[in-house]
Design a protein around this motif. Structure first.
Motif, mmCIF file in Angstrom:
data_model
loop_
_atom_site.group_PDB
_atom_site.id
_atom_site.type_symbol
_atom_site.label_atom_id
_atom_site.label_comp_id
_atom_site.label_asym_id
_atom_site.label_seq_id
_atom_site.Cartn_x
_atom_site.Cartn_y
_atom_site.Cartn_z
ATOM 1 N N ARG A 88 2.730 -10.734 -2.498
ATOM 2 C CA ARG A 88 3.980 -10.996 -1.845
ATOM 3 C C ARG A 88 4.972 -9.716 -2.230
ATOM 4 N N ILE A 89 5.330 -9.179 -3.411
ATOM 5 C CA ILE A 89 5.924 -8.143 -3.616
ATOM 6 C C ILE A 89 5.519 -7.094 -3.100
ATOM 7 N N ALA A 90 4.315 -6.577 -2.929
ATOM 8 C CA ALA A 90 3.732 -5.419 -2.487
ATOM 9 C C ALA A 90 4.173 -5.300 -1.071
ATOM 10 N N LEU A 91 4.080 -6.595 -0.350
ATOM 11 C CA LEU A 91 4.120 -6.633 1.090
ATOM 12 C C LEU A 91 5.792 -6.359 1.406
ATOM 13 N N LEU A 92 6.757 -6.783 0.419
ATOM 14 C CA LEU A 92 7.945 -6.493 0.796
ATOM 15 C C LEU A 92 8.270 -4.969 0.771
ATOM 16 N N SER A 93 7.725 -4.399 0.008
ATOM 17 C CA SER A 93 7.726 -2.786 0.159
ATOM 18 C C SER A 93 6.552 -2.291 1.124
ATOM 19 N N ASN A 94 6.001 -2.983 1.865
ATOM 20 C CA ASN A 94 4.941 -2.300 2.803
ATOM 21 C C ASN A 94 3.842 -1.431 2.152
ATOM 22 N N LYS A 95 3.663 -1.884 0.938
ATOM 23 C CA LYS A 95 2.438 -1.352 0.305
ATOM 24 C C LYS A 95 1.010 -2.173 0.363
ATOM 25 N N PHE A 96 0.726 -1.912 1.692
ATOM 26 C CA PHE A 96 -0.293 -2.597 2.397
ATOM 27 C C PHE A 96 -1.642 -2.731 1.654
ATOM 28 N N CYS A 123 0.455 -8.823 6.700
ATOM 29 C CA CYS A 123 0.153 -7.523 6.293
ATOM 30 C C CYS A 123 -0.525 -6.721 7.140
ATOM 31 N N PHE A 124 -1.576 -7.451 8.106
ATOM 32 C CA PHE A 124 -2.429 -6.957 9.244
ATOM 33 C C PHE A 124 -1.303 -6.540 10.192
ATOM 34 N N VAL A 125 -0.711 -7.607 10.595
ATOM 35 C CA VAL A 125 0.305 -7.392 11.880
ATOM 36 C C VAL A 125 1.153 -6.262 11.672
ATOM 37 N N ARG A 126 1.654 -6.008 10.508
ATOM 38 C CA ARG A 126 2.640 -4.787 10.350
ATOM 39 C C ARG A 126 1.859 -3.499 10.496
ATOM 40 N N THR A 273 10.502 -6.225 14.831
ATOM 41 C CA THR A 273 9.031 -6.061 14.948
ATOM 42 C C THR A 273 8.707 -4.814 15.944
ATOM 43 N N LEU A 274 9.769 -4.635 16.726
ATOM 44 C CA LEU A 274 9.482 -3.321 17.449
ATOM 45 C C LEU A 274 10.210 -2.023 16.679
ATOM 46 N N ASP A 321 8.716 -11.894 8.353
ATOM 47 C CA ASP A 321 8.100 -10.885 9.157
ATOM 48 C C ASP A 321 9.092 -9.993 9.774
ATOM 49 N N HIS A 322 10.304 -9.997 9.590
ATOM 50 C CA HIS A 322 11.414 -9.202 10.304
ATOM 51 C C HIS A 322 12.776 -8.966 9.775
ATOM 52 N N ILE A 323 13.036 -9.417 8.552
ATOM 53 C CA ILE A 323 14.399 -9.061 8.020
ATOM 54 C C ILE A 323 14.645 -8.201 7.025
#
Length: 439
Positions: A88-96, A123-126, A273-274, A321-323
């Protein structure tokens, strides 16, 4: 869109998409604290005064929390909660890569962990790998997740395939009530769209019908006690200035949007998201949206301009997903995590009564307003700031905002429209940096 109205929170289904935290209250984390347990208790034990990684996460101390969860996993490799939180923390920083590794591990250890399934799908959607999200969303048993799964499964070709210029500047039609630009759906005549970082990409029902969009699934929510149907589909193309996006997942519904200065209604909302597909600048002062492709060349050119303008660089996190979130202060309270939902019309800051009092902000209890069952009150902080950028006597509201439920961690405020109007703000979702400059 007016984020002072809590029905917008329900409509975007923040509570489902970001998960529910259990517990609240400020903590005073310190790096030397021993890691107490894997429980979700948010308040340190008075008998041991130990701070858990969950306490640190709740307080927005993500790096320190991640260190704590890593320590727990070294001691107990089968700790599903610690693995999920590291993901979860990795996803906050886009560390996919890290997010995928730890969330996959968490789901293997706890197959019924639907929140981690949603996190891994996100993670995959981003990354525009939407096909990988489909089985995860189908596996939660949630009807709304199933609607998104059907939408992503219907995407043919590369999602958000980008053609055209490396950089484009799209003039604002207006700045108030929110920034607005022209964009074209499926090659039709350009229409007017609000820009709002607290939104996803969404169309009005009328716009979708005129563009010939076909709904592949629907979902329902209950904002302010009413039933709202959301339609899910895919646009063939979406043009912004000299850039055209193809195979774009989009939703549409009967949006509640404000009139533009000429009395017309916007056709939809361009949200994060865009925007996170680009190095995106909302230049309020010069009234333009600038989109740069996420390349090394475009970043270097931007940084040259940024240094000349004396921009301030701050960390960037992406919640739910977008904030977008960064670090900010209310008077002398902070810096701590704040959100950057730009869609609060006629206001510059939103906070809770508790945080306003912590910051020494006077609350005008004589002029309450209500929306969606929540009461809020006018405030005018002496100063609020993002890094070196300070706004003085910016109007805002304090009320019962469910921050912890929206994000799973504490934020002290949301910075929004009126604060940003003298500035240009840039979101770098590759390097995960937020830039702000006065013009």
């Amino acid at each position: 869109m007016n984020k002072s109205a809590p029905e917008n929170i329900d409509r975007r289904q923040f509570l489902r998409r970001t998960g529910l935290a259990v517990g609240a209250g400020a903590v005073l984390p310190h790096l030397g604290a021993p890691w107490a347990s894997t429980s979700l208790a948010m308040t340190p034990s008075s008998s041991t005064s130990r701070i858990t990684p969950d306490d640190l996460f709740t307080a927005g101390k993500f790096k320190e929390a991640d260190q704590g969860y890593a320590h727990l996993l070294r001691r107990a490799p089968g700790n599903a909660h610690a693995a999920a939180q590291r993901g979860r923390i990795a996803l906050l920083s886009n560390k996919f890569e890290d997010a995928e590794k730890f969330l996959t591990r968490a789901i293997h250890l706890a197959p019924d962990d639907n929140f981690s399934k949603r996190q891994l799908a996100e993670c995959f959607v981003r990354q525009d790998r939407v096909a990988r999200a489909v089985p995860l969303l189908r596996g939660t048993g949630d009807l709304s997740d199933a609607a998104f799964a059907a939408q992503y499964a219907s995407v043919t070709g590369t999602p958000y395939e980008t053609q055209g210029a490396q950089k484009t500047r799209v003039p604002f039609v207006c700045v108030d009530p929110l920034p607005c630009v022209e964009a074209a759906v499926n090659g039709a005549k350009p229409k007017r769209f609000l820009i709002d970082t607290g939104a996803t990409l969404a169309l009005s029902t009328e716009t979708a019908e005129q563009a010939g969009l076909r709904a592949v699934s629907t979902s329902t929510s209950n904002p302010a006690g009413q039933t709202l149907t959301t339609y899910h589909g895919v646009m063939e193309s979406f043009r912004l200035g000299d850039i055209v996006l193809h195979n774009v997942p989009v939703v549409w519904y009967d949006l509640r949007m404000p009139d533009l200065p000429d009395g017309s209604r916007p056709s939809g909302v361009i949200g994060t998201t865009l925007l996170y597909h680009f190095l995106a600048t909302m230049d309020y002062a010069n009234q333009a949206l600038v989109l740069r492709r996420k390349t090394g060349t475009q970043l270097r050119e931007f940084l040259v301009e940024a240094r000349r303008a004396g921009v301030d660089r701050l960390p960037l996190w992406l919640a739910g997903d977008h904030i977008p979130c960064t670090l900010g202060s209310l008077n002398d309270y902070g810096p701590r995590v704040v959100s950057l939902d730009t869609g609060g019309m006629s206001m510059g800051v939103m906070t809770t009564e508790e945080n306003a009092k912590r910051a020494g902000i006077e609350i005008d209890y004589d002029h309450p307003t209500t929306g969606g069952g929540i009461t809020f009150y006018p405030i005018t902080p002496a100063r609020i700031g993002l890094g070196k950028t300070v706004g003085r006597n910016i109007p805002g509201v304090a009320g019962g905002w469910p921050w912890i439920k929206l994000f799973g961690f504490e934020t002290i405020a949301n910075f929004t429209h009126e604060f940003f109007k003298p500035h240009a703000i840039t979101f770098d979702y590759a390097g995960m940096n937020f830039y702000i400059a006065s013009r």
